[in-house]
Design a protein around this motif. Structure first.
Motif, mmCIF file in Angstrom:
data_model
loop_
_atom_site.group_PDB
_atom_site.id
_atom_site.type_symbol
_atom_site.label_atom_id
_atom_site.label_comp_id
_atom_site.label_asym_id
_atom_site.label_seq_id
_atom_site.Cartn_x
_atom_site.Cartn_y
_atom_site.Cartn_z
ATOM 1 N N LEU A 40 -30.666 -67.087 10.620
ATOM 2 C CA LEU A 40 -29.853 -66.742 9.456
ATOM 3 C C LEU A 40 -28.365 -66.950 9.714
ATOM 4 N N MET A 41 -27.960 -66.913 10.984
ATOM 5 C CA MET A 41 -26.544 -67.125 11.310
ATOM 6 C C MET A 41 -26.078 -68.525 10.934
ATOM 7 N N HIS A 63 -38.188 -72.753 9.666
ATOM 8 C CA HIS A 63 -37.821 -71.635 10.542
ATOM 9 C C HIS A 63 -36.836 -70.706 9.833
ATOM 10 N N TYR A 64 -35.859 -71.302 9.161
ATOM 11 C CA TYR A 64 -34.877 -70.500 8.434
ATOM 12 C C TYR A 64 -35.536 -69.699 7.311
ATOM 13 N N ALA A 69 -37.148 -64.781 4.350
ATOM 14 C CA ALA A 69 -38.114 -63.987 3.583
ATOM 15 C C ALA A 69 -38.175 -62.552 4.092
ATOM 16 N N LEU A 70 -37.904 -62.346 5.376
ATOM 17 C CA LEU A 70 -37.938 -61.005 5.954
ATOM 18 C C LEU A 70 -36.652 -60.239 5.693
ATOM 19 N N LYS A 71 -35.524 -60.962 5.708
ATOM 20 C CA LYS A 71 -34.231 -60.291 5.571
ATOM 21 C C LYS A 71 -33.240 -61.208 4.866
ATOM 22 N N PRO A 72 -33.376 -61.368 3.558
ATOM 23 C CA PRO A 72 -32.484 -62.299 2.847
ATOM 24 C C PRO A 72 -31.037 -61.816 2.877
ATOM 25 N N PRO A 73 -30.105 -62.671 3.262
ATOM 26 C CA PRO A 73 -28.687 -62.279 3.258
ATOM 27 C C PRO A 73 -28.180 -62.096 1.837
#
Length: 222
Positions: A40-41, A63-64, A69-73
């Motif tokens: 995500l970075m 991969h991104y 999906a787990l932790k959308p910014p």
């Protein structure tokens, strides 16, 4: 530009380091292991740095999206991005569309995905689409995919079909030929071996096979 690909990789070294230096373009390199651990970075940095060009092999987008999906910014601004290169391995049309749909709410223009074809032996690039054009694909019947046979178009409803993205046109100075098993050129619409030649094509390999300048190089791709 912002790249997480290692400099030991031709797309990372030639496309997103040496090319940027030659063009005088400002570019940032993200450590590959950091992208692997915290994908995500990548787009967080792209948003912060107002990057205009991004790149990844196909698996990187997958991969991104898994982590997204787990932790959308919540705060991404990708409106500065003009091109999102996708190359270095077979490209999934479905994954490309899913990535763009997911990122569009964050300001990414839907036509920035840039599906390209190249290889190290061609000093990286062989064919590019026109920048800013929508993704185009073709569906073909799997049963007819053999060298020398005509490509048989299929419909979206055919579950046995394979979808392939169109990867643009040869770059200036690069020629592309489609050949049969004997090396003879094939006509339009026939499946065959992808061969290339041009000033950008290497003449051989270190302590390995060589070919004369101007000869066709078999890419190993169909």
């Amino acid at each position: 530009a912002l790249s997480w690909m290692p400099l030991s990789h031709d797309m990372g070294l030639i496309g997103f380091h040496l090319n940027m230096v030659a063009c005088g373009a400002s570019h940032a390199l993200m450590r590959t292991e950091l992208f692997a651990r915290r994908p995500l970075m990548w787009l967080e940095q792209a948003s912060r740095r107002r990057a205009t060009v991004l790149c990844s092999p196909n698996f990187g987008y997958q991969h991104y999206l898994r982590q997204y999906a787990l932790k959308p910014p919540s705060r991404l601004d990708l409106s500065a991005v003009r091109l999102v290169f996708n190359g270095a391995e077979p490209i999934s049309a479905e994954l490309s569309r899913r990535f763009m749909r997911t990122m569009t709410p964050h300001g990414l223009h839907p036509d920035t995905m840039f599906a390209v074809y190249g290889l190290a032996e061609a000093s990286l690039a062989v064919s590019f689409p026109r920048a800013g054009t929508p993704l185009e694909s073709i569906r073909l019947q799997r049963e007819g995919l053999r060298v020398g046979a005509p490509a048989q178009p299929s419909t979206p409803r055919d579950g046995r079909a394979s979808e392939f993205l169109k990867l643009g046109h040869p770059l200036p100075g690069t020629e592309v030929s489609i050949a049969d098993e004997s090396g003879a050129a094939l006509g339009e619409g026939l499946l065959g071996h992808v061969r290339i030649r041009g000033d950008n094509v290497s003449r051989g390999y270190h302590r390995g096979a060589t070919h004369a300048a101007g000869d066709w190089l078999d890419t190993g791709d169909l």
